[in-house]
Design a protein around this motif. Structure first.
Motif, PDB file in Angstrom:
ATOM      1  N   MET A 101     -14.914   1.498 -24.781  1.00 55.80           N
ATOM      2  CA  MET A 101     -15.009   1.946 -26.185  1.00 55.80           C
ATOM      3  C   MET A 101     -16.344   1.548 -26.795  1.00 55.80           C
ATOM      4  SD  MET A 101     -13.629   3.549 -28.659  1.00 55.80           S
ATOM      5  CE  MET A 101     -13.612   3.688 -30.430  1.00 55.80           C
ATOM      6  N   GLN A 102     -16.758   0.276 -26.560  1.00 57.08           N
ATOM      7  CA  GLN A 102     -18.018  -0.193 -27.127  1.00 57.08           C
ATOM      8  C   GLN A 102     -19.204   0.608 -26.588  1.00 57.08           C
ATOM      9  OE1 GLN A 102     -15.522  -2.430 -26.271  1.00 57.08           O
ATOM     10  NE2 GLN A 102     -15.078  -2.538 -28.455  1.00 57.08           N
ATOM     11  N   THR A 103     -19.153   0.927 -25.276  1.00 56.36           N
ATOM     12  CA  THR A 103     -20.238   1.702 -24.675  1.00 56.36           C
ATOM     13  C   THR A 103     -20.298   3.094 -25.277  1.00 56.36           C
ATOM     14  OG1 THR A 103     -20.010   0.478 -22.598  1.00 56.36           O
ATOM     15  CG2 THR A 103     -21.166   2.585 -22.510  1.00 56.36           C
ATOM     16  N   GLN A 104     -19.140   3.708 -25.549  1.00 60.72           N
ATOM     17  CA  GLN A 104     -19.117   5.036 -26.156  1.00 60.72           C
ATOM     18  C   GLN A 104     -19.751   5.021 -27.537  1.00 60.72           C
ATOM     19  OE1 GLN A 104     -14.991   6.134 -26.093  1.00 60.72           O
ATOM     20  NE2 GLN A 104     -14.961   6.562 -23.897  1.00 60.72           N
ATOM     21  N   ILE A 105     -19.513   3.959 -28.287  1.00 67.31           N
ATOM     22  CA  ILE A 105     -20.122   3.843 -29.615  1.00 67.31           C
ATOM     23  C   ILE A 105     -21.627   3.657 -29.490  1.00 67.31           C
ATOM     24  CG2 ILE A 105     -20.279   2.387 -31.674  1.00 67.31           C
ATOM     25  CD1 ILE A 105     -17.275   1.868 -31.403  1.00 67.31           C
ATOM     26  N   LEU A 106     -22.063   2.777 -28.599  1.00 66.45           N
ATOM     27  CA  LEU A 106     -23.495   2.532 -28.417  1.00 66.45           C
ATOM     28  C   LEU A 106     -24.221   3.789 -27.960  1.00 66.45           C
ATOM     29  CD1 LEU A 106     -23.529  -1.011 -26.767  1.00 66.45           C
ATOM     30  CD2 LEU A 106     -24.177  -0.418 -29.094  1.00 66.45           C
ATOM     31  N   ASP A 107     -23.542   4.619 -27.169  1.00 61.79           N
ATOM     32  CA  ASP A 107     -24.164   5.860 -26.695  1.00 61.79           C
ATOM     33  C   ASP A 107     -24.474   6.807 -27.839  1.00 61.79           C
ATOM     34  OD1 ASP A 107     -24.105   5.036 -24.088  1.00 61.79           O
ATOM     35  OD2 ASP A 107     -22.289   6.153 -23.544  1.00 61.79           O
ATOM     36  N   ARG A 108     -23.803   6.650 -28.951  1.00 60.03           N
ATOM     37  CA  ARG A 108     -24.015   7.538 -30.103  1.00 60.03           C
ATOM     38  C   ARG A 108     -24.934   6.933 -31.158  1.00 60.03           C
ATOM     39  NH1 ARG A 108     -18.284   9.968 -31.968  1.00 60.03           N
ATOM     40  NH2 ARG A 108     -19.725  11.151 -33.284  1.00 60.03           N
ATOM     41  N   LEU A 109     -25.445   5.731 -30.884  1.00 58.97           N
ATOM     42  CA  LEU A 109     -26.329   5.049 -31.827  1.00 58.97           C
ATOM     43  C   LEU A 109     -27.730   4.867 -31.251  1.00 58.97           C
ATOM     44  CD1 LEU A 109     -23.954   2.207 -33.085  1.00 58.97           C
ATOM     45  CD2 LEU A 109     -24.692   4.209 -34.399  1.00 58.97           C
ATOM     46  N   VAL A 110     -28.705   4.889 -32.124  1.00 60.65           N
ATOM     47  CA  VAL A 110     -30.091   4.574 -31.767  1.00 60.65           C
ATOM     48  C   VAL A 110     -30.543   3.415 -32.646  1.00 60.65           C
ATOM     49  CG1 VAL A 110     -32.476   5.409 -31.761  1.00 60.65           C
ATOM     50  CG2 VAL A 110     -30.620   6.926 -31.029  1.00 60.65           C
ATOM     51  N   ALA A 111     -31.129   2.404 -32.042  1.00 60.03           N
ATOM     52  CA  ALA A 111     -31.587   1.237 -32.792  1.00 60.03           C
ATOM     53  C   ALA A 111     -32.951   1.507 -33.418  1.00 60.03           C
ATOM     54  CB  ALA A 111     -31.660   0.023 -31.873  1.00 60.03           C
TER      55      ALA A 111
ATOM     56  N   ILE B 191     -29.641   1.104 -26.855  1.00 56.90           N
ATOM     57  CA  ILE B 191     -29.048  -0.187 -26.520  1.00 56.90           C
ATOM     58  C   ILE B 191     -28.112   0.017 -25.343  1.00 56.90           C
ATOM     59  CG2 ILE B 191     -27.662  -2.117 -27.339  1.00 56.90           C
ATOM     60  CD1 ILE B 191     -28.419  -1.268 -30.197  1.00 56.90           C
ATOM     61  N   ALA B 192     -28.418  -0.633 -24.242  1.00 56.09           N
ATOM     62  CA  ALA B 192     -27.570  -0.551 -23.055  1.00 56.09           C
ATOM     63  C   ALA B 192     -27.137  -1.954 -22.668  1.00 56.09           C
ATOM     64  CB  ALA B 192     -28.318   0.108 -21.904  1.00 56.09           C
ATOM     65  N   PRO B 193     -25.842  -2.208 -22.570  1.00 55.30           N
ATOM     66  CA  PRO B 193     -25.380  -3.553 -22.238  1.00 55.30           C
ATOM     67  C   PRO B 193     -25.845  -3.990 -20.847  1.00 55.30           C
ATOM     68  CG  PRO B 193     -23.576  -2.174 -23.050  1.00 55.30           C
ATOM     69  CD  PRO B 193     -24.729  -1.274 -22.792  1.00 55.30           C
ATOM     70  N   ALA B 194     -26.256  -5.235 -20.721  1.00 55.58           N
ATOM     71  CA  ALA B 194     -26.573  -5.819 -19.427  1.00 55.58           C
ATOM     72  C   ALA B 194     -25.272  -6.240 -18.746  1.00 55.58           C
ATOM     73  CB  ALA B 194     -27.499  -7.025 -19.608  1.00 55.58           C
TER      74      ALA B 194
END
Length: 296
Positions: free
Chosen positions: A1-11, A153-156
């Motif tokens: 879920m968190q990855t799906q949200i990050l995929d739709r955001l740009v920092a 933002i891509a999680p390590a």
């Protein structure tokens, strides 16, 4: 879920540097000699070497850049996060502010020498202390800059508490909306009608929630309530009567992060309890019709 949200955001990282126009105040400036407390006990503060009014324009441009990032975005990881589909708009607005910043910097640097002389003219008794602290115009120019960076933002593999930060985006959003809504209080208290100007604040809130509704399931019910009400208020003139009272209730809702959270969660929980007629079988519907037919 968190990855799906990050995929739709740009920092977005804002990189705005502003020369302070200050220098450290020394004991010599105050003619204190050597009889002064040590620095670990007392700080003498700073002195202005230039009129602060002349650099206010740069602080104003920085504030405008922050508003650009917050209009349809939010604070995240020390910077900002905006929906992917808003990046072009945000970049264009920041580019325009960067051009304005560059023009104001050129104007300021060109008049820097005269600005120093004018400041000394206002404080002639401190002329020596001011002149001793004056930086070259080239150095001041290098300390005035406007830039920004957009990145993904891509999680390590070991992302620390990134999941926790993403899970908290909804609460962050509600907090930012509540700060916007505080200015609505004066539009309602002691009044019986709402101006179109106040409606623009509600629309700002709706825009922000609409851009970021995907970050938290509790956002959509709040957004729906706002959208429904704004769709019924008049396009011109004041809002009064029942619509005014309804707007007052919405103001109380969006000005409190906990109320928004509770409202969103509560509405969704209520919907889960109410059966959807489209999901009922023909037999169920027949039973309901029989029940209606025999009821008195």
């Amino acid at each position: 879920m968190q990855t799906q949200i990050l995929d739709r955001l740009v920092a977005v990282n804002l990189d705005v540097r502003i020369w302070s126009g200050r220098k450290k105040l020394t004991a010599e400036d105050l003619s204190l000699g050597t009889d002064v407390p040590p620095e670990d006990l007392v700080s003498l503060g700073s002195k202005r070497v230039c009129d602060p009014e002349s650099i206010k324009v740069f602080h104003r441009l920085k504030k405008q850049a922050e508003r650009v990032c917050l209009t349809g975005g939010m604070r995240f990881l020390g910077g900002y996060a905006v929906p992917e589909d808003r990046t072009e708009t945000v970049a264009a607005e920041l580019d325009a502010l960067g051009e304005t910043f560059a023009k104001e910097r050129a104007t300021f640097v060109a008049g820097y020498g005269q600005a120093i002389e004018d400041w000394i003219g206002l404080h002639p008794e401190w002329e020596a202390a001011i002149r001793k602290a004056v930086d070259p115009a080239s150095l001041v120019e290098s300390r005035l800059g406007f830039g920004y960076q957009l990145y993904r933002i891509a999680p390590a593999d070991n992302a620390g508490n990134l999941d926790e930060q993403v899970q908290g985006l909804g609460d962050t959003l509600f907090g930012e909306v509540a700060r916007i809504a505080r200015e609505l209080d004066q539009s309602f208290v002691g009044k019986d009608a709402l101006s179109q100007r106040a409606l623009s604040t509600f629309r700002r809130i709706r825009e922000k929630l609409g851009c970021l509704a995907f970050v938290d399931y509790r956002v959509q019910p709040v957004l729906d309530s706002l959208t429904d009400w704004l769709g019924r208020v008049p396009a011109k003139g004041p809002v009064s009567g029942a619509l005014f009272n309804e707007g007052f209730g919405l103001m109380l809702l969006v000005s409190d992060p906990q109320r928004m959270s509770d409202h969103g969660a509560g509405i969704l929980a209520l919907k889960d309890l109410i059966p959807n007629p489209a999901d009922e079988s023909p037999a169920d519907k027949a039973d309901e019709e029989d029940a209606c037919e025999w009821s008195f």
